[in-house]
Write an enzyme that holds these catalytic residues in place. Structure first.
Site, PDB file in Angstrom:
ATOM      1  N   LYS A  15       0.834  -1.207   0.000  1.00  0.00           N
ATOM      2  CA  LYS A  15       0.000   0.000   0.000  1.00  0.00           C
ATOM      3  C   LYS A  15       0.866   1.253   0.000  1.00  0.00           C
ATOM      4  O   LYS A  15       0.589   2.210  -0.704  1.00  0.00           O
ATOM      5  CB  LYS A  15      -0.896   0.049   1.242  1.00  0.00           C
ATOM      6  CG  LYS A  15      -1.942  -1.023   1.309  1.00  0.00           C
ATOM      7  CD  LYS A  15      -2.950  -0.735   2.429  1.00  0.00           C
ATOM      8  CE  LYS A  15      -2.309  -0.622   3.801  1.00  0.00           C
ATOM      9  NZ  LYS A  15      -2.005  -1.895   4.436  1.00  0.00           N
ATOM     10  N   ARG A  90      -9.967   1.725   8.222  1.00  0.00           N
ATOM     11  CA  ARG A  90      -9.700   0.332   8.546  1.00  0.00           C
ATOM     12  C   ARG A  90     -10.937  -0.349   9.125  1.00  0.00           C
ATOM     13  O   ARG A  90     -10.953  -1.557   9.293  1.00  0.00           O
ATOM     14  CB  ARG A  90      -8.597   0.246   9.605  1.00  0.00           C
ATOM     15  CG  ARG A  90      -7.181   0.450   9.094  1.00  0.00           C
ATOM     16  CD  ARG A  90      -6.498  -0.869   8.924  1.00  0.00           C
ATOM     17  NE  ARG A  90      -5.128  -1.016   9.389  1.00  0.00           N
ATOM     18  CZ  ARG A  90      -4.045  -0.357   9.002  1.00  0.00           C
ATOM     19  NH1 ARG A  90      -4.127   0.658   8.192  1.00  0.00           N
ATOM     20  NH2 ARG A  90      -2.867  -0.687   9.445  1.00  0.00           N
ATOM     21  N   ARG A 129      11.224  -6.447   5.181  1.00  0.00           N
ATOM     22  CA  ARG A 129      11.027  -5.058   4.763  1.00  0.00           C
ATOM     23  C   ARG A 129      11.973  -4.138   5.532  1.00  0.00           C
ATOM     24  O   ARG A 129      12.179  -4.290   6.725  1.00  0.00           O
ATOM     25  CB  ARG A 129       9.575  -4.671   5.034  1.00  0.00           C
ATOM     26  CG  ARG A 129       9.269  -3.217   4.799  1.00  0.00           C
ATOM     27  CD  ARG A 129       7.792  -2.989   4.574  1.00  0.00           C
ATOM     28  NE  ARG A 129       6.998  -3.040   5.794  1.00  0.00           N
ATOM     29  CZ  ARG A 129       5.678  -2.913   5.803  1.00  0.00           C
ATOM     30  NH1 ARG A 129       5.004  -2.747   4.680  1.00  0.00           N
ATOM     31  NH2 ARG A 129       5.024  -2.975   6.946  1.00  0.00           N
ATOM     32  N   ARG A 164      10.969  -1.366  10.890  1.00  0.00           N
ATOM     33  CA  ARG A 164       9.937  -0.878  11.807  1.00  0.00           C
ATOM     34  C   ARG A 164       9.792  -1.835  12.978  1.00  0.00           C
ATOM     35  O   ARG A 164       9.844  -3.040  12.804  1.00  0.00           O
ATOM     36  CB  ARG A 164       8.600  -0.786  11.071  1.00  0.00           C
ATOM     37  CG  ARG A 164       8.300   0.591  10.548  1.00  0.00           C
ATOM     38  CD  ARG A 164       7.122   0.580   9.610  1.00  0.00           C
ATOM     39  NE  ARG A 164       5.935  -0.055  10.191  1.00  0.00           N
ATOM     40  CZ  ARG A 164       4.794  -0.221   9.521  1.00  0.00           C
ATOM     41  NH1 ARG A 164       4.696   0.173   8.274  1.00  0.00           N
ATOM     42  NH2 ARG A 164       3.761  -0.798  10.089  1.00  0.00           N
ATOM     43  N   ARG A 175      -1.251  -8.478  13.398  1.00  0.00           N
ATOM     44  CA  ARG A 175      -1.804  -7.480  12.471  1.00  0.00           C
ATOM     45  C   ARG A 175      -2.634  -8.147  11.375  1.00  0.00           C
ATOM     46  O   ARG A 175      -3.670  -7.632  10.973  1.00  0.00           O
ATOM     47  CB  ARG A 175      -0.668  -6.657  11.829  1.00  0.00           C
ATOM     48  CG  ARG A 175      -0.191  -5.511  12.736  1.00  0.00           C
ATOM     49  CD  ARG A 175       1.248  -5.142  12.490  1.00  0.00           C
ATOM     50  NE  ARG A 175       1.500  -4.533  11.199  1.00  0.00           N
ATOM     51  CZ  ARG A 175       2.725  -4.478  10.625  1.00  0.00           C
ATOM     52  NH1 ARG A 175       3.763  -5.011  11.231  1.00  0.00           N
ATOM     53  NH2 ARG A 175       2.879  -3.899   9.470  1.00  0.00           N
TER      54      ARG A 175
HETATM   55  P1  ADP Z   1       0.548  -1.827   8.011  1.00  0.00           P
HETATM   56  O1  ADP Z   1      -0.442  -1.531   6.946  1.00  0.00           O
HETATM   57  O2  ADP Z   1       1.858  -2.281   7.455  1.00  0.00           O
HETATM   58  O3  ADP Z   1       0.012  -2.613   9.161  1.00  0.00           O
HETATM   59  P2  ADP Z   1       0.415   0.889   9.007  1.00  0.00           P
HETATM   60  O4  ADP Z   1       1.597   1.770   9.000  1.00  0.00           O
HETATM   61  O5  ADP Z   1      -0.717   1.199   8.088  1.00  0.00           O
HETATM   62  O6  ADP Z   1       1.011  -0.540   8.745  1.00  0.00           O
HETATM   63  O7  ADP Z   1      -0.173   0.786  10.492  1.00  0.00           O
HETATM   64  C1  ADP Z   1       0.625   0.492  11.596  1.00  0.00           C
HETATM   65  C2  ADP Z   1      -0.244   0.441  12.844  1.00  0.00           C
HETATM   66  O8  ADP Z   1      -0.872   1.722  13.048  1.00  0.00           O
HETATM   67  C3  ADP Z   1      -1.397  -0.547  12.803  1.00  0.00           C
HETATM   68  O9  ADP Z   1      -1.008  -1.846  13.184  1.00  0.00           O
HETATM   69  C4  ADP Z   1      -2.377   0.079  13.802  1.00  0.00           C
HETATM   70  O10 ADP Z   1      -1.985  -0.166  15.124  1.00  0.00           O
HETATM   71  C5  ADP Z   1      -2.195   1.558  13.543  1.00  0.00           C
HETATM   72  N1  ADP Z   1      -3.160   2.068  12.538  1.00  0.00           N
HETATM   73  C6  ADP Z   1      -2.859   2.523  11.299  1.00  0.00           C
HETATM   74  N2  ADP Z   1      -3.956   2.965  10.663  1.00  0.00           N
HETATM   75  C7  ADP Z   1      -4.989   2.779  11.518  1.00  0.00           C
HETATM   76  C8  ADP Z   1      -6.399   3.038  11.455  1.00  0.00           C
HETATM   77  N3  ADP Z   1      -6.975   3.574  10.356  1.00  0.00           N
HETATM   78  N4  ADP Z   1      -7.153   2.731  12.533  1.00  0.00           N
HETATM   79  C9  ADP Z   1      -6.603   2.203  13.641  1.00  0.00           C
HETATM   80  N5  ADP Z   1      -5.289   1.929  13.768  1.00  0.00           N
HETATM   81  C10 ADP Z   1      -4.480   2.212  12.726  1.00  0.00           C
END
Ligand code: ADP
Ligand code: ZN
Length: 223
Positions: A15, A90, A129, A164, A175
């Protein structure tokens, strides 16, 4: 042309990479909710601690917090002519809220891009990654797939790459679990609105060479 693009897809499907590509192609900002949260970890005391707790465990940050932070971002000047939202919404509540916020601005989501990849391949990709922490760059590498030219160093900006903290196998599994619990209904939500665009990936797919931007352009022309 104003364009609101939502990036769906499990963690590790690309993404961020695709969002970044589309951002350059369409000249509109790429906004990653995960990055917004991670940047909070550096500045704010109490809120940071709360957010850290969820991210560490691979759980979603509570809806109200996620919505508040994104809502603020959506009213900033630079996203008035388009935005690529990566990682938000999400949940259905977030999707409904997004719809409301955009409606206030006379806009709507134009396309939801769903990147799909089997779970076992996702885990592989994520633990390998590496990320450039430089905010202006944010390049993403993969030790197998797309290694940096010099080990541990970003090709674009020479910043040392990081892994990360939540990119370890245990957190990734959590996740993914959360992703599967929430994603289907969100994918259906956009499918029903006829704006879902799915890209099926496999182990060998390199999202940087797939021509997704071209496909999206064609798609938006037709719709
Ligand atoms: P990935 O898609 O690789 O899991 P992100 O950087 O999008 O990583 O998200 C990392 C973390 O941030 C998620 O595991 C969650 O804890 C939090 N997060 C990100 N976006 C949201 C969202 N829209 N709602 C709730 N938590 C979120
Ligand atoms: Zn870099």
């Amino acid at each position: 042309m104003d364009m609101v693009i939502v990036m769906l897809g499990a963690p590790g499907t690309g993404k961020g990479t695709v969002g970044h590509l589309l951002s350059k192609e369409f000249n509109i900002p790429h906004v990653s909710s995960g990055e917004i949260f991670r940047s909070y970890l550096k500045k704010h005391g109490e809120l940071a601690e709360e957010i850290q707790n969820y991210i560490e465990k691979g759980q979603l940050v509570p809806d109200n917090l996620a919505i508040n932070l994104i809502e603020k971002r959506l009213f900033e000047e630079d996203v008035k002519k388009g935005i690529i939202l990566d990682g938000f919404p999400r949940t259905i509540l977030q999707a409904e809220k997004l719809k409301e916020i955009l409606a206030k601005q006379g806009r709507k989501v134009n396309i939801a891009i769903n990147l799909s990849l089997p779970d076992n391949e996702i885990i592989e990709r994520i633990v390998k990654r590496r990320t450039c922490p430089n905010h202006e760059c944010r390049a993403i590498y993969n030790l197998d797939f797309k290694p940096p030219k010099i080990e541990g160093i970003c090709d674009n900006c020479n910043t040392p790459l990081i892994q990360r903290e939540d990119d370890n196998e245990e957190t990734v599994k959590q996740r993914l679990k959360v992703y599967h619990q929430t994603s289907e209904i969100l994918i259906d939500y956009y499918k029903h609105q006829d704006i879902l665009y799915t890209v099926k990936l496999n182990q060998k797919s390199d999202v940087t060479t797939l021509g997704i931007a071209e496909e999206i352009k064609e798609y938006l022309k037709r719709n």
